[in-house]
Enzyme design. Structure first.
Site, PDB file in Angstrom:
ATOM      1  N   TYR A 118      -9.062   5.639   2.948  1.00  0.00           N
ATOM      2  CA  TYR A 118      -8.307   5.539   1.696  1.00  0.00           C
ATOM      3  C   TYR A 118      -7.286   6.667   1.671  1.00  0.00           C
ATOM      4  CZ  TYR A 118      -7.158   6.001  -3.232  1.00  0.00           C
ATOM      5  OH  TYR A 118      -6.471   6.100  -4.413  1.00  0.00           O
ATOM      6  N   GLU A 206      -0.617   4.010  -3.099  1.00  0.00           N
ATOM      7  CA  GLU A 206      -2.050   3.899  -2.802  1.00  0.00           C
ATOM      8  C   GLU A 206      -2.207   2.958  -1.616  1.00  0.00           C
ATOM      9  OE1 GLU A 206      -4.871   1.822  -5.454  1.00  0.00           O
ATOM     10  OE2 GLU A 206      -6.031   3.673  -5.424  1.00  0.00           O
TER      11      GLU A 206
END
Ligand code: GDP
Ligand code: MN
Length: 398
Positions: A118, A206
């Protein structure tokens, strides 16, 4: 401004960030052509068909599917385009899918398993600095990781004067447990990503997941990009990426009219000047037992034209059963606003089909109240804040 995955990836790619390649398609025929072109360019024989909507969690909702040949691309694209995609991030009725991204399959089997990480870039408002947030736990909700295993989330703050320094990129690659070729690839990925964030004037990136392929390439498989609206004047080409189909139509119309409007679930329409007073008004409505239908800041110039536009926008929401006008006359005089409300009411005739409660305070408040009370219109005047909220409840329960 939010972007679709395919648009975000194009921006990343333009700054040298490696991405999972893909081509967008609006129908199943285009999807097949896209897949053929992708094979010609990348050699891939498997594809992922990905719904393009402004919401995450698409995989969980059935909006991301693997296709192992062109027939599957066609039938999956046919199923996904036009569907109402429901994910943990959409409303209960979901979001309509207008386009799919046909992407190369990058999870191909090899000597080692692909790894998912991530990574996001965003502003830390507490320190006033950009930071890179990253985790070994890619591919899942970062909220869940934060709750259950917060020690697996790392942050790296960036000095605005120095920018991302090489040791910081290396630290990130190290904390992600990488070595050898993948380590080097990750440092390149991180620095290209940060450059892209700064140069595109974004307010959030993101990338979940960032993938390490079995042959040690690092690439962005997903991309959620939010551009800073205040910087769009510097990026005329990005401004065209806006997809109004993804936005609330009433909000779009209000913004075009220069009104700050946010749609909410309740039944009390609010027309207020100033964001702080608008927040306070919503609180008071709640406290009196009601529910605001919207946040609406009409700004400083509450003249008849603007008030009329605002009434029109509030009334597009069919849940609205009463409207509370709460205006503070500081720079703008209350009697002028009152005249605006009365004129707008007259102009709109029977388009106004719900009671209006009007509270004007500040310069010339007394004159304003008289103007409203003597207008012959069905506008209920109030002087105190609490009184206004109570009168709203009275008309709702009457
Ligand atoms: P999101 O669910 O909206 O976050 O969409 P993502 O773009 O993150 O995709 C969801 C999931 O689809 C990923 O976490 C992967 O597990 C899977 N996925 C994405 N790309 C590929 C691919 O190339 N091959 C395979 N097999 N799975 C993929
Ligand atoms: Mn994702």
């Amino acid at each position: 401004m939010n972007l679709h995955e395919y648009q975000g990836k194009e921006i990343l790619n333009s700054f040298g960030v490696r991405i999972q390649r893909g081509i967008v398609a609006s129908n199943h025929k285009e999807a097949v052509d896209a897949a053929k072109q992708l094979t010609a360019e990348t050699g891939t024989s498997w594809y992922v068909v990905k719904a393009q909507v402004h919401a995450g969690g698409r995989g969980k909702g059935g909006g991301v599917k693997l296709a192992k040949n062109l027939q599957e691309v066609e039938s999956i694209a046919n199923d996904i385009i036009g569907m109402m995609l429901i994910t943990p991030q959409t409303s209960a009725e979901g979001k309509k899918v207008h386009q799919v991204l046909i992407a190369e399959d990058v999870y191909y089997p090899g000597d080692s398993e692909p790894e998912e990480y991530y990574m996001s870039v965003l502003l830390n408002r507490n320190t006033g600095r950009n930071m890179i947030m990253y985790s070994t736990e890619g591919g899942m909700d970062i909220e869940t990781v934060a709750e259950e295993t917060p020690h697996l989330i790392f942050t790296e703050e960036i000095d605005p004067a120095m920018g991302l320094l090489p040791f910081q990129a290396r630290k990130i690659a190290f904390n992600l447990g990488l070595s050898g070729g993948a380590f080097k690839e990750m440092t390149k990925f991180v620095s290209a990503l940060y450059t892209a964030y700064i140069k595109s004037d974004s307010s959030m990136f993101e990338i979940n997941p960032v993938l390490k392929t079995s042959d040690d390439k690092i690439l962005a498989v997903d991309a959620k990009v939010t551009l800073d609206d205040n910087a769009l004047f510097r990026h005329k080409d990005y401004a065209q990426l806006r997809d109004l189909r993804e936005e609330n139509p009433i909000e779009v119309e209000a913004n075009a009219a220069g009104l700050n409007y946010v749609d909410l679930d309740g039944n009390v329409g609010c027309m207020v000047n100033g964001a702080g007073l608008a927040m306070g008004t919503m609180d008071l409505i709640k406290q009196a037992g009601g529910d605001p239908a919207n946040f609406l800041d009409v700004g400083g110039t509450a003249d008849a034209q603007r008030v009329e536009t605002a009434f029109g926008i509030i009334l597009k929401d069919t849940n609205v059963k009463a409207i509370l006008v709460n205006i503070f006359g500081g720079i703008v005089r209350c009697d002028r606003v009152a005249q605006g409300v009365v004129d707008a009411y007259k102009n709109m005739g029977d388009k106004i089909n719900v009671p209006i409660i009007c509270r004007l305070q500040g310069t010339n408040a007394k004159e304003a109240k008289e103007l409203i009370d003597n207008s012959g219109m069905e506008i209920i005047s109030a002087t105190e804040f609490q009184e206004a909220a109570d009168k709203v409840q009275e008309v709702l329960t009457a």
